[in-house]
Design a protein around this motif. Sequence first.
Motif, PDB file in Angstrom:
ATOM      1  N   TYR A  40       2.346  -2.927   0.243  1.00 27.55           N
ATOM      2  CA  TYR A  40       1.884  -4.313   0.337  1.00 27.55           C
ATOM      3  C   TYR A  40       3.071  -5.226   0.575  1.00 27.55           C
ATOM      4  O   TYR A  40       4.110  -5.077  -0.054  1.00 27.55           O
ATOM      5  CB  TYR A  40       1.166  -4.764  -0.938  1.00 27.55           C
ATOM      6  CG  TYR A  40       0.837  -6.242  -0.933  1.00 27.55           C
ATOM      7  CD1 TYR A  40      -0.234  -6.726  -0.194  1.00 27.55           C
ATOM      8  CD2 TYR A  40       1.623  -7.153  -1.630  1.00 27.55           C
ATOM      9  CE1 TYR A  40      -0.519  -8.082  -0.161  1.00 27.55           C
ATOM     10  CE2 TYR A  40       1.341  -8.509  -1.602  1.00 27.55           C
ATOM     11  CZ  TYR A  40       0.267  -8.963  -0.865  1.00 27.55           C
ATOM     12  OH  TYR A  40      -0.006 -10.310  -0.821  1.00 27.55           O
ATOM     13  N   GLU A  41       2.900  -6.166   1.473  1.00 28.50           N
ATOM     14  CA  GLU A  41       3.904  -7.196   1.692  1.00 28.50           C
ATOM     15  C   GLU A  41       3.168  -8.498   1.949  1.00 28.50           C
ATOM     16  O   GLU A  41       2.318  -8.569   2.835  1.00 28.50           O
ATOM     17  CB  GLU A  41       4.795  -6.862   2.881  1.00 28.50           C
ATOM     18  CG  GLU A  41       5.921  -7.847   3.079  1.00 28.50           C
ATOM     19  CD  GLU A  41       6.883  -7.421   4.176  1.00 28.50           C
ATOM     20  OE1 GLU A  41       7.775  -8.218   4.489  1.00 28.50           O
ATOM     21  OE2 GLU A  41       6.731  -6.308   4.717  1.00 28.50           O
ATOM     22  N   ALA A  42       3.478  -9.520   1.151  1.00 26.79           N
ATOM     23  CA  ALA A  42       2.794 -10.808   1.273  1.00 26.79           C
ATOM     24  C   ALA A  42       3.123 -11.460   2.609  1.00 26.79           C
ATOM     25  O   ALA A  42       4.256 -11.399   3.079  1.00 26.79           O
ATOM     26  CB  ALA A  42       3.196 -11.733   0.128  1.00 26.79           C
TER      27      ALA A  42
END
Length: 98
Positions: free
Chosen positions: A13-15
């Motif tokens: 996950y990467e914002a």
Amino acid sequence: MSEQRDNEAAVIYEANQQHTAAVQEIRERLVKMCGGHMHRFVRVQTIDGHVYEGMILHVDRHILYLQCTIQDPRFYNSRFNAILPLVLFELLVITLLM
């Protein structure tokens, strides 16, 4: 079993940068607004629908500290003061109570 080096770790996950910037802007606005209403009674609703009433005791870059009276239905005439730490970016509505 496969061996992965730290620099080859899979990102799960990467914002989004726009989301991150929006959250930071909202957080800064809330810190200023809550700081201007210290020791005032408010009603706070979180994005999960929880509602709390109490007095703003402190706010920092991440958390609003709300002193409130908790009523526990398991005990007769049970009221006690609690300080709830509420994460700023989880707040939906803050209403000033007169």
